[in-house]
Structure formats: C-alpha cells, structure tokens
Design an enzyme around this catalytic site. Structure first.
Site, PDB file in Angstrom:
ATOM      1  N   ASP A 199      -7.151  -2.395  -7.306  1.00 50.88           N
ATOM      2  CA  ASP A 199      -7.612  -2.859  -6.074  1.00 50.88           C
ATOM      3  C   ASP A 199      -7.868  -4.434  -6.537  1.00 50.88           C
ATOM      4  O   ASP A 199      -8.054  -4.550  -7.580  1.00 50.88           O
ATOM      5  CB  ASP A 199      -8.603  -2.202  -5.545  1.00 50.88           C
ATOM      6  N   ARG A 250       0.886  -1.294  -0.033  1.00 51.13           N
ATOM      7  CA  ARG A 250      -0.141  -0.290  -0.222  1.00 51.13           C
ATOM      8  C   ARG A 250       0.862   1.423   0.006  1.00 51.13           C
ATOM      9  O   ARG A 250       0.463   2.199   0.665  1.00 51.13           O
ATOM     10  CB  ARG A 250      -0.974   0.024   1.414  1.00 51.13           C
ATOM     11  N   ARG A 288      -3.172   6.978   0.828  1.00 49.53           N
ATOM     12  CA  ARG A 288      -3.815   8.233   1.668  1.00 49.53           C
ATOM     13  C   ARG A 288      -2.629   9.001   2.265  1.00 49.53           C
ATOM     14  O   ARG A 288      -3.031  10.203   2.922  1.00 49.53           O
ATOM     15  CB  ARG A 288      -5.024   8.042   2.373  1.00 49.53           C
ATOM     16  N   ARG A 296      -6.693  12.174  -5.895  1.00 51.07           N
ATOM     17  CA  ARG A 296      -7.958  11.217  -5.417  1.00 51.07           C
ATOM     18  C   ARG A 296      -9.236  11.984  -5.260  1.00 51.07           C
ATOM     19  O   ARG A 296     -10.277  11.725  -5.749  1.00 51.07           O
ATOM     20  CB  ARG A 296      -7.591  10.605  -4.138  1.00 51.07           C
ATOM     21  N   TYR A 307     -15.217 -11.033   0.177  1.00 45.41           N
ATOM     22  CA  TYR A 307     -15.948  -9.913  -0.259  1.00 45.41           C
ATOM     23  C   TYR A 307     -17.190 -10.128  -1.181  1.00 45.41           C
ATOM     24  O   TYR A 307     -18.289  -9.198  -0.976  1.00 45.41           O
ATOM     25  CB  TYR A 307     -14.781  -8.819  -0.975  1.00 45.41           C
TER      26      TYR A 307
HETATM   27  O1  1CP Z   1       0.354   0.823  -3.320  1.00 43.81           O
HETATM   28  C1  1CP Z   1      -0.557  -0.169  -3.296  1.00 43.81           C
HETATM   29  O2  1CP Z   1      -0.441  -1.295  -2.765  1.00 43.81           O
HETATM   30  C2  1CP Z   1      -1.728   0.267  -4.182  1.00 43.81           C
HETATM   31  C3  1CP Z   1      -2.408  -0.927  -4.646  1.00 43.81           C
HETATM   32  C4  1CP Z   1      -3.509  -1.742  -3.633  1.00 43.81           C
HETATM   33  C5  1CP Z   1      -3.498  -3.087  -3.199  1.00 43.81           C
HETATM   34  C6  1CP Z   1      -2.368  -3.922  -3.728  1.00 43.81           C
HETATM   35  C7  1CP Z   1      -4.706  -1.222  -3.166  1.00 43.81           C
HETATM   36  C8  1CP Z   1      -5.193   0.112  -3.268  1.00 43.81           C
HETATM   37  N1  1CP Z   1      -5.164  -2.222  -2.596  1.00 43.81           N
HETATM   38  C9  1CP Z   1      -4.529  -3.364  -2.637  1.00 43.81           C
HETATM   39  C10 1CP Z   1      -4.877  -4.718  -2.326  1.00 43.81           C
HETATM   40  C11 1CP Z   1      -6.121  -4.839  -1.166  1.00 43.81           C
HETATM   41  N2  1CP Z   1      -7.352  -4.369  -1.389  1.00 43.81           N
HETATM   42  C12 1CP Z   1      -6.289  -5.921  -0.347  1.00 43.81           C
HETATM   43  C13 1CP Z   1      -5.072  -6.705  -0.012  1.00 43.81           C
HETATM   44  C14 1CP Z   1      -4.041  -6.431   0.949  1.00 43.81           C
HETATM   45  C15 1CP Z   1      -4.445  -5.988   2.432  1.00 43.81           C
HETATM   46  O3  1CP Z   1      -4.648  -6.866   2.981  1.00 43.81           O
HETATM   47  O4  1CP Z   1      -4.439  -5.076   2.637  1.00 43.81           O
HETATM   48  C16 1CP Z   1      -7.670  -5.806   0.202  1.00 43.81           C
HETATM   49  C17 1CP Z   1      -8.009  -6.847   1.348  1.00 43.81           C
HETATM   50  C18 1CP Z   1      -8.318  -4.819  -0.170  1.00 43.81           C
HETATM   51  C19 1CP Z   1      -9.650  -4.437   0.096  1.00 43.81           C
HETATM   52  C20 1CP Z   1      -9.615  -3.043   0.212  1.00 43.81           C
HETATM   53  N3  1CP Z   1      -9.716  -2.111  -0.649  1.00 43.81           N
HETATM   54  C21 1CP Z   1      -9.577  -2.425   1.454  1.00 43.81           C
HETATM   55  C22 1CP Z   1      -9.667  -3.100   3.012  1.00 43.81           C
HETATM   56  C23 1CP Z   1     -11.119  -2.995   3.482  1.00 43.81           C
HETATM   57  C24 1CP Z   1     -11.188  -4.294   4.608  1.00 43.81           C
HETATM   58  O5  1CP Z   1     -11.912  -5.119   4.465  1.00 43.81           O
HETATM   59  O6  1CP Z   1     -10.220  -4.050   5.368  1.00 43.81           O
HETATM   60  C25 1CP Z   1      -9.811  -1.027   1.241  1.00 43.81           C
HETATM   61  C26 1CP Z   1      -9.781  -0.009   2.345  1.00 43.81           C
HETATM   62  C27 1CP Z   1      -9.604  -0.756  -0.069  1.00 43.81           C
HETATM   63  C28 1CP Z   1      -9.605   0.668  -0.694  1.00 43.81           C
HETATM   64  C29 1CP Z   1      -8.103   0.853  -1.243  1.00 43.81           C
HETATM   65  N4  1CP Z   1      -7.385  -0.103  -2.103  1.00 43.81           N
HETATM   66  C30 1CP Z   1      -6.229   0.798  -2.386  1.00 43.81           C
HETATM   67  C31 1CP Z   1      -6.237   1.961  -1.640  1.00 43.81           C
HETATM   68  C32 1CP Z   1      -5.105   3.024  -1.671  1.00 43.81           C
HETATM   69  C33 1CP Z   1      -7.483   2.060  -1.016  1.00 43.81           C
HETATM   70  C34 1CP Z   1      -7.835   3.209  -0.039  1.00 43.81           C
HETATM   71  C35 1CP Z   1      -8.827   4.036  -1.057  1.00 43.81           C
HETATM   72  C36 1CP Z   1      -8.929   5.527  -0.868  1.00 43.81           C
HETATM   73  O7  1CP Z   1      -9.327   5.844   0.167  1.00 43.81           O
HETATM   74  O8  1CP Z   1      -8.303   6.406  -1.511  1.00 43.81           O
END
Ligand code: 1CP
Length: 344
Positions: free
Chosen positions: A72, A22, A26, A35, A148
C-alpha cells in the site's frame, strides 16, 4: 520484451496490454481467504510468502500483462516511523502529524530495512513470472501520501493538508521533501529487486491548481522521476494524476515519464491528441462499468479503442477495481480486449 514494456517504449501493440489498478483485492475469494488467515492487511503486506501469492492471484485467473506488488502507499509513512493501522472496513488510520510535530531525522537504513519484505516480494515475483508478464512497483506521490499523514485518514475534501499548505507551507515542504527522498529510495530498491515498471499514484491532487499544483505535485514528482532516470534509465515510469485536469499535460511533459494513467472523466479525443504524442495512455474504464456488466464494458472498450488504438495504449480502469465487482465481468473485459482487431 513484454507487451506492456513495448507500449511504454512508444510502440503500438495489438491487442493492447491490460492490467487493472487494485487487481489484487477483496473482489477475489482467494484474496479474502488469505486476508482472514493473515489477520490484518499489513500482515499480508509484510509477509513475502503471502504478498507474493496475493500479487499472483489475479495473474492466474486473468493472465494480465502485469503483476503489481501487493502493498500500500501508506507503508512509506509507516517505515518513516508514523503509527499506521487498518481498521476493518474503515480504511487506513495514522496518528496525524501537524506543523508542531517534528519529523525524526531520515534514517535510510532503517527505512529500507522496514520495507525489505516488499523488495523480497518483488524479487520472488520477477523469478516466478515469465518475461511476458511485467512486474510493477509503485509508491504514492508526496502530496497524496502527505494528505494521509497530516489528516491521519482519508479525507475526500483534503481540508487538513490544504490548511497546512496555507498556514504553514514550510512545515508541509518539510514533509513533502522527506517523502520525495524516501520515495526515491523506495522505488530505486524496488527496481533493484526486479520491478520492470514503476507507477506513481497521485490520487488526491484534484484540489491543487496553478502554482499550488506545481509546488506540491509537479515538482516532487519531477524530482522523483529525475532521480529514477539517473538510477535506472531503462525503467519506464507511469504517473496517475487522478482528477487533476490541469495537471495531466504538465505530468505528460515531464522528461522521463513514459505513461500517464487517466481517470474516467478524461476526454478520450483530447487524450489521443494531447497526451498520446508524449506518452503511452493508460486507462480509463469507469470501475462502475465493470460492475454494471457486459454491455457497459463493451461500450467502454468500443470508445477507448476508437480513440486510443492508433497510439500507445494500456487498457486499465480509471481508478481501482471495486470490491463488489463480479469476477465474470473481469473475464468478459479481458476477452473483449484480447479480441480487439487492429485499426486499418
Ligand atoms: O492490486 C493492487 O493494486 C494492490 C496494491 C495496492 C495499491 C497500488 C493497494 C492494496 N493499495 C494501492 C494504492 C493505494 N492505497 C492508493 C492509490 C490508488 C488509489 O487511489 O486507489 C491509495 C489512495 C491507497 C490508500 C488506501 N489503502 C485506501 C483508500 C482509502 C481512501 O482514502 O479512500 C484503502 C481502502 C487502502 C487499503 C487497501 N490497499 C490495498 C488493498 C487491497 C486495500 C484494502 C484492504 C482490505 O480490505 O483487504
């Protein structure tokens, strides 16, 4: 060859390569600015100009050894036809599917067409970056993505998918098989577009034990790895079976897995003895240590380097970076790692 690829080929590299899960997101003001300009999170993901820019932001600031595609894990169910949206500050939402919901037939062409902006982003990243910086593609593992799809949102206790596994395993098998096939197509297309490494995120397998872990996590991941190795034998695969302690050794022994990403709970002496003989170990700084500050970071690096530096090791967090992480602390971490001296 980039340093991270050397490590994934089993070499010991000093100082070890570093990137952060990640790493785009943010905690960076330039991310927040883009964003809010983009409107929604998915608009960012599906726009190659913006997704490329966001993927490069952490590289410009910190010169990490790898850039990860900005997207994502949930774009896969979206591309399979499931409604997906990101409510501001609330995380992902999907229209849940259950045993009574028929999955439409898999249309590979329209699935890949939906994800074309991500392939274009990978192409641009590979063209823009030098050979020093690897491009990482990724997907979620079928169990994690399925959790999910079934619940329609993140569920810390995984109750909806666990109940489906128990009450209607055939229905869940259908979902997992579909995700396995789609994930293979998705990752092969990322590799064809220029991804040097792919990572499979199994973030929610901590509730699976024994035969359940084998059926719902190990088997689909093994199928994905086998297909990727047949497609592109030289592309290293990293798997992150977060908090699945029984799962780590099994995942590390899948032929073709080059790296295993370990969470902060993993005992480093065990990782060095039992995992590093099979794979490169990636991890495992607690994301909280990066918020706490220099002393916590120094002590995490001290422990990690003492345990893992004699084998293939990629410095990373044990889970994604948190939005409140101070940027100075990330600079401190990178400097600390780059200043590490080889073990004698
Ligand atoms: O730098 C990077 O790694 C960006 C790419 C990336 C990746 C590899 C994002 C961007 N998400 C992910 C993987 C991801 N997404 C996972 C696997 C890794 C982990 O366990 O964290 C999972 C479970 C998700 C699902 C997801 N997407 C969540 C988690 C929700 C939960 O159940 O806890 C969230 C908050 C997102 C949104 C998201 N994805 C990525 C970002 C930067 C964001 C935040 C969006 C924003 O507020 O701008």
């Amino acid at each position: 060859m980039s340093r991270i690829l050397q490590v994934l080929n089993g070499q010991i590299v000093h100082p070890p390569p570093i990137w952060l899960m990640r790493q785009a997101g943010r905690y960076l003001p330039e991310y927040r600015a883009l964003r809010s300009k983009a409107g929604g999170f998915l608009d960012l993901c599906y726009d190659p100009d913006m997704a490329t820019e966001v993927s490069l932001q952490p590289i410009r600031r910190f010169q990490f050894d790898a850039a990860i595609l900005f997207s994502d894990i949930l774009v896969v169910p979206h591309a399979l036809g499931q409604n997906l949206w990101f409510a501001e500050g609330e995380g992902p939402r999907l229209d849940p599917i259950d045993a009574s919901t028929m999955l439409p037939d898999y249309d590979r062409q329209s699935f890949l067409a939906h994800l074309e902006p991500s392939f274009e982003t990978v192409r641009r990243l590979r063209q823009t970056l030098t050979d020093e910086t690897a491009v990482i593609g990724f997907c979620g593992a079928p169990w994690t993505v399925g959790s999910y799809m079934v619940a329609g949102r993140g569920t810390p206790d995984l109750a909806p998918i666990r109940h489906l596994a128990r009450n209607n395993p055939d229905a869940l098998q259908g979902i997992v098989d579909r995700l396995t096939e789609a994930s293979i197509d998705y990752l092969c297309a990322q590799i064809d577009a220029g991804a040097d490494i792919v990572q499979i995120f199994e973030s929610w397998a901590q509730v699976l034990h024994g035969a359940d872990f084998d059926r719902w996590s190990l088997q689909p991941i093994t199928k994905i790895v086998e297909a990727l190795k047949a497609h592109s034998p030289q592309t290293p695969i990293i798997v992150f079976p977060r908090k699945a302690p029984d799962g780590y050794p099994k995942i590390a022994e899948i032929p073709g897995v080059a790296g295993v990403s370990v969470d902060p709970d993993i005992d480093l002496a065990w990782a060095a003895a039992d995992l590093q003989q099979h794979v490169a170990v990636q991890g495992n700084i607690d994301p909280d240590a990066l918020i706490v500050g220099p002393d916590a970071i120094d002590s995490a690096i001290e422990q990690l380097s003492t345990s893992l530096m004699a084998g293939p090791w990629i410095t990373n967090l044990g889970h994604g970076i948190l939005p409140t992480t101070p940027i100075d602390h990330v600079h401190h971490l990178v400097k600390r790692v780059r200043d590490l001296v080889p073990v004698s």
